[in-house]
Design a protein around this motif. Sequence first.
Motif, PDB file in Angstrom:
ATOM      1  N   ALA A  30       0.973  -1.273  -0.041  1.00  0.00           N
ATOM      2  CA  ALA A  30       0.060  -0.091   0.137  1.00  0.00           C
ATOM      3  C   ALA A  30       0.836   1.330  -0.096  1.00  0.00           C
ATOM      4  O   ALA A  30       0.327   2.482  -0.578  1.00  0.00           O
ATOM      5  N   PHE A  31       2.029   1.218   0.521  1.00  0.00           N
ATOM      6  CA  PHE A  31       2.965   2.321   0.502  1.00  0.00           C
ATOM      7  C   PHE A  31       3.337   2.645  -0.785  1.00  0.00           C
ATOM      8  O   PHE A  31       3.930   3.984  -1.070  1.00  0.00           O
ATOM      9  N   GLU A  32       3.399   1.900  -1.931  1.00  0.00           N
ATOM     10  CA  GLU A  32       3.662   2.219  -3.190  1.00  0.00           C
ATOM     11  C   GLU A  32       2.798   3.474  -3.599  1.00  0.00           C
ATOM     12  O   GLU A  32       3.156   4.405  -4.588  1.00  0.00           O
ATOM     13  N   ASN A  33       1.666   3.470  -3.188  1.00  0.00           N
ATOM     14  CA  ASN A  33       0.716   4.574  -3.656  1.00  0.00           C
ATOM     15  C   ASN A  33       0.460   5.822  -2.483  1.00  0.00           C
ATOM     16  O   ASN A  33      -0.458   6.431  -2.807  1.00  0.00           O
ATOM     17  N   MET A  34       1.391   5.864  -1.593  1.00  0.00           N
ATOM     18  CA  MET A  34       1.354   6.752  -0.658  1.00  0.00           C
ATOM     19  C   MET A  34       2.666   7.623  -0.707  1.00  0.00           C
ATOM     20  O   MET A  34       3.725   7.220  -1.102  1.00  0.00           O
ATOM     21  N   ASP A  35       2.675   8.877  -0.430  1.00  0.00           N
ATOM     22  CA  ASP A  35       3.774   9.728  -0.382  1.00  0.00           C
ATOM     23  C   ASP A  35       3.884  10.514   0.937  1.00  0.00           C
ATOM     24  O   ASP A  35       4.456  11.397   1.109  1.00  0.00           O
ATOM     25  N   ASP A  36       3.498   9.750   2.256  1.00  0.00           N
ATOM     26  CA  ASP A  36       3.632  10.348   3.181  1.00  0.00           C
ATOM     27  C   ASP A  36       5.152  10.509   3.705  1.00  0.00           C
ATOM     28  O   ASP A  36       5.859   9.456   3.690  1.00  0.00           O
ATOM     29  N   THR A  37       5.538  11.611   4.405  1.00  0.00           N
ATOM     30  CA  THR A  37       6.818  11.711   4.830  1.00  0.00           C
ATOM     31  C   THR A  37       6.754  12.011   6.372  1.00  0.00           C
ATOM     32  O   THR A  37       5.759  12.498   7.100  1.00  0.00           O
ATOM     33  N   ALA A  38       7.914  11.869   7.006  1.00  0.00           N
ATOM     34  CA  ALA A  38       7.903  12.230   8.633  1.00  0.00           C
ATOM     35  C   ALA A  38       9.338  12.796   8.611  1.00  0.00           C
ATOM     36  O   ALA A  38      10.501  12.494   8.211  1.00  0.00           O
ATOM     37  N   THR A  39       9.602  13.667   9.796  1.00  0.00           N
ATOM     38  CA  THR A  39      10.741  14.102  10.272  1.00  0.00           C
ATOM     39  C   THR A  39      10.782  13.477  11.574  1.00  0.00           C
ATOM     40  O   THR A  39      10.349  14.055  12.499  1.00  0.00           O
ATOM     41  N   VAL A  40      12.067  12.799  11.841  1.00  0.00           N
ATOM     42  CA  VAL A  40      12.191  12.269  13.271  1.00  0.00           C
ATOM     43  C   VAL A  40      13.623  12.569  13.782  1.00  0.00           C
ATOM     44  O   VAL A  40      14.367  13.029  13.110  1.00  0.00           O
ATOM     45  N   VAL A  41      13.842  12.400  15.129  1.00  0.00           N
ATOM     46  CA  VAL A  41      15.129  12.560  15.691  1.00  0.00           C
ATOM     47  C   VAL A  41      15.333  11.967  16.697  1.00  0.00           C
ATOM     48  O   VAL A  41      14.442  11.317  17.276  1.00  0.00           O
ATOM     49  N   GLY A  42      16.699  11.534  16.877  1.00  0.00           N
ATOM     50  CA  GLY A  42      16.872  10.425  18.002  1.00  0.00           C
ATOM     51  C   GLY A  42      18.269   9.953  18.015  1.00  0.00           C
ATOM     52  O   GLY A  42      19.316  10.364  17.069  1.00  0.00           O
ATOM     53  N   ARG A  43      18.695   8.904  19.007  1.00  0.00           N
ATOM     54  CA  ARG A  43      19.860   8.457  19.060  1.00  0.00           C
ATOM     55  C   ARG A  43      20.142   7.226  18.341  1.00  0.00           C
ATOM     56  O   ARG A  43      19.179   6.318  18.333  1.00  0.00           O
ATOM     57  N   ILE A  44      21.232   7.013  17.547  1.00  0.00           N
ATOM     58  CA  ILE A  44      21.476   5.919  16.701  1.00  0.00           C
ATOM     59  C   ILE A  44      21.918   4.675  17.669  1.00  0.00           C
ATOM     60  O   ILE A  44      22.624   4.711  18.626  1.00  0.00           O
ATOM     61  N   MET A  45      21.007   3.504  17.622  1.00  0.00           N
ATOM     62  CA  MET A  45      21.128   2.431  18.284  1.00  0.00           C
ATOM     63  C   MET A  45      21.786   1.240  17.714  1.00  0.00           C
ATOM     64  O   MET A  45      21.963   0.202  18.258  1.00  0.00           O
ATOM     65  N   PHE A  46      21.743   1.203  16.190  1.00  0.00           N
ATOM     66  CA  PHE A  46      22.053   0.268  15.467  1.00  0.00           C
ATOM     67  C   PHE A  46      22.538   0.457  14.088  1.00  0.00           C
ATOM     68  O   PHE A  46      21.823   1.570  13.625  1.00  0.00           O
ATOM     69  N   LYS A  87       7.370   0.378   4.428  1.00  0.00           N
ATOM     70  CA  LYS A  87       7.495  -0.776   5.185  1.00  0.00           C
ATOM     71  C   LYS A  87       8.447  -1.701   4.232  1.00  0.00           C
ATOM     72  O   LYS A  87       8.423  -1.839   3.184  1.00  0.00           O
ATOM     73  N   THR A  88       9.372  -2.421   5.078  1.00  0.00           N
ATOM     74  CA  THR A  88      10.173  -3.548   4.591  1.00  0.00           C
ATOM     75  C   THR A  88       9.225  -4.929   4.151  1.00  0.00           C
ATOM     76  O   THR A  88       8.221  -4.842   4.759  1.00  0.00           O
ATOM     77  N   LYS A  89       9.723  -5.803   3.479  1.00  0.00           N
ATOM     78  CA  LYS A  89       9.114  -6.829   2.984  1.00  0.00           C
ATOM     79  C   LYS A  89       8.806  -7.759   4.259  1.00  0.00           C
ATOM     80  O   LYS A  89       7.627  -8.508   4.297  1.00  0.00           O
ATOM     81  N   THR A  90       9.576  -7.477   5.465  1.00  0.00           N
ATOM     82  CA  THR A  90       9.374  -8.204   6.458  1.00  0.00           C
ATOM     83  C   THR A  90       8.082  -7.750   7.287  1.00  0.00           C
ATOM     84  O   THR A  90       7.698  -8.051   8.690  1.00  0.00           O
ATOM     85  N   GLY A  91       7.760  -6.517   6.943  1.00  0.00           N
ATOM     86  CA  GLY A  91       6.711  -5.421   7.683  1.00  0.00           C
ATOM     87  C   GLY A  91       7.240  -4.871   8.615  1.00  0.00           C
ATOM     88  O   GLY A  91       6.247  -4.019   9.625  1.00  0.00           O
ATOM     89  N   GLU A  92       8.293  -4.101   8.799  1.00  0.00           N
ATOM     90  CA  GLU A  92       8.877  -3.363   9.734  1.00  0.00           C
ATOM     91  C   GLU A  92       8.659  -1.996   9.032  1.00  0.00           C
ATOM     92  O   GLU A  92       9.377  -1.580   7.969  1.00  0.00           O
ATOM     93  N   LEU A  93       8.200  -1.217   9.938  1.00  0.00           N
ATOM     94  CA  LEU A  93       7.789   0.344   9.557  1.00  0.00           C
ATOM     95  C   LEU A  93       9.338   1.096   9.348  1.00  0.00           C
ATOM     96  O   LEU A  93      10.163   0.658  10.234  1.00  0.00           O
ATOM     97  N   THR A  94       9.480   1.429   8.361  1.00  0.00           N
ATOM     98  CA  THR A  94      10.860   2.123   7.880  1.00  0.00           C
ATOM     99  C   THR A  94      10.753   3.591   7.271  1.00  0.00           C
ATOM    100  O   THR A  94       9.585   4.033   6.778  1.00  0.00           O
ATOM    101  N   ILE A  95      11.642   4.664   7.747  1.00  0.00           N
ATOM    102  CA  ILE A  95      11.643   5.816   7.037  1.00  0.00           C
ATOM    103  C   ILE A  95      12.892   5.860   6.087  1.00  0.00           C
ATOM    104  O   ILE A  95      13.942   5.577   6.357  1.00  0.00           O
ATOM    105  N   LYS A  96      12.307   6.095   4.647  1.00  0.00           N
ATOM    106  CA  LYS A  96      13.606   6.226   3.830  1.00  0.00           C
ATOM    107  C   LYS A  96      14.012   7.481   3.601  1.00  0.00           C
ATOM    108  O   LYS A  96      13.315   8.327   3.314  1.00  0.00           O
ATOM    109  N   CYS A  97      15.283   7.615   4.175  1.00  0.00           N
ATOM    110  CA  CYS A  97      15.864   9.109   4.312  1.00  0.00           C
ATOM    111  C   CYS A  97      16.179   9.731   3.230  1.00  0.00           C
ATOM    112  O   CYS A  97      16.771   9.318   2.237  1.00  0.00           O
ATOM    113  N   LEU A  98      15.628  11.040   3.013  1.00  0.00           N
ATOM    114  CA  LEU A  98      15.850  11.752   1.695  1.00  0.00           C
ATOM    115  C   LEU A  98      16.741  13.186   2.464  1.00  0.00           C
ATOM    116  O   LEU A  98      17.205  13.855   1.417  1.00  0.00           O
ATOM    117  N   GLU A  99      16.703  13.387   3.689  1.00  0.00           N
ATOM    118  CA  GLU A  99      17.746  14.403   4.368  1.00  0.00           C
ATOM    119  C   GLU A  99      18.105  13.782   5.802  1.00  0.00           C
ATOM    120  O   GLU A  99      17.489  13.309   6.454  1.00  0.00           O
TER     121      GLU A  99
END
Length: 496
Positions: free
Chosen positions: A50-66, A119-131
């Motif tokens: 379903a994400f293929e037809n969506m263009d939702d974006t988000a700006t997040v911030v946090g500490r790198i853990m992995f 979302k990845t093929k395993t179903g994990e929500l992911t942000i594709k980084c643009l900035e």
Amino acid sequence: MRELTDQELVRREKAEKIRELGIDPYGQRFERDAYASDLKEKYKDVEHDAFENMDDTATVVGRIMFIRKMGKASFFSIKDKTGPIQIYISINDIGEESYNLFKSADIGDIVGVHGKIMKTKTGELTIKCLEYTHLVKALRPLPEKFHGLTDIEERYRRRYVDLIMNDESRKVAFMRPKIIRCIQNFLDEQGFVEVETPVLTTLLSGAAARPFITHHNTQDLDMYLRIALELNLKRLLVGGMERVYEIGRTFRNEGMDPFHNPEFTMMEVYQAYSDLDGMMDLTEKMYKKIANDVCGKTTFHFLGHDVDLSGSWKRVSMTDAIKEKTGIDFKAITDVNECIKLAEEHNIEIEEHEKQYGHIINKFFEKYVEETLIEPTFLYGHPIEISPLTKKDPEDDRFTQRFELFISGHECANAYTELNDPIDQLERFEAQLKEKDMGNDEANDIDYDFVEALEYGMPPAGGIGYGIDRLIMLFTEAESIRDVILFPTMKPINKD
């Protein structure tokens, strides 16, 4: 001076290289528009395709853990105050310059990401980084991922690292203020007013405890950090405020164990025209409200026991509880020498100032009853010797109208039908001075101003004190008071 590890030296070098690029390695203001947990909740039911037809974006911030670096594309996760979220980053999306900046990142760095929700093929929500925005370079490495801070003392001493690595510690840290806010809202709805009273005092009063002593230089005056909140709050009852409470830091110069910290948070509540039963009802309602509104459950695993807060709580007198366990009916005993003999027969040691009817009863309670009170129990009817601020039982003046709330064998609250007879109060204070002369270093001073306040007339009242830290231990199912205090008292580390 401490010698830096190889990894720390490398991180410092990276910080300098970031600075050479014209980027502050310790960051500037960054505007986010989403938190990790909110994004996961919002998109939890959206399928991968379903994400293929969506263009939702988000700006997040946090500490790198992995980080999993894979040439021109990589995965990493960041953790904000609500939890982790995965990021996919590619040189094709952000360009070579930004990707090289990312490749200098280490676990522990703080970064900002703007990107497309997927979302990845395993179903994990992911942000594709643009900035990609570097914010803070961590100069020290975090503890190894799967073990974190395994030394309990280090967890308490370096709470900031504990909060980064330990999700349970973060949960407790965020839950504590929610519980306190629930308490405030509950009492406010009951018509109580929250007040503040002095932390510094010139008299020991309101509890049996040893104080911390400090000195006021301008007045050349020794002062105490307060050991209780009681007498000033009752002065406010005299003044006509009728329903008051205070949540504040209190200090007792005593031992440390899983239930005691030298500075702790106490709440005391006073209600004019109420009594002991009123405080029981108030307490039971408040605990149940916290359980339902904050925790969403009424059964808690606390100090090795499953405790159910629902239903009506047990109410039992101290002497009846002792009789049930030992067969001794202290209500029927009038001779203190008989009490002393019983203590000797049961191998109960008593100090000189404890050779009194009430102190001996309390010793029996502590030995035979206290740890058996698992389900919520209001234990009432304390002897007058151990309750100097409490109204006498009108049916037997050897006892008082006082109760303690016990859960899992530990005291969680202490309540009185308040003593408002100024003549009786002065006599109780004078008895405390005699105990101090006999060696009781926890006895109260005489507060003549409080006696004077009572002479103006204090309405009949119920009052109660709660150890807020112990209350939070119950609702977070913690085993030590140091788990629910962000910065418990610790011995300093010798840096030499």
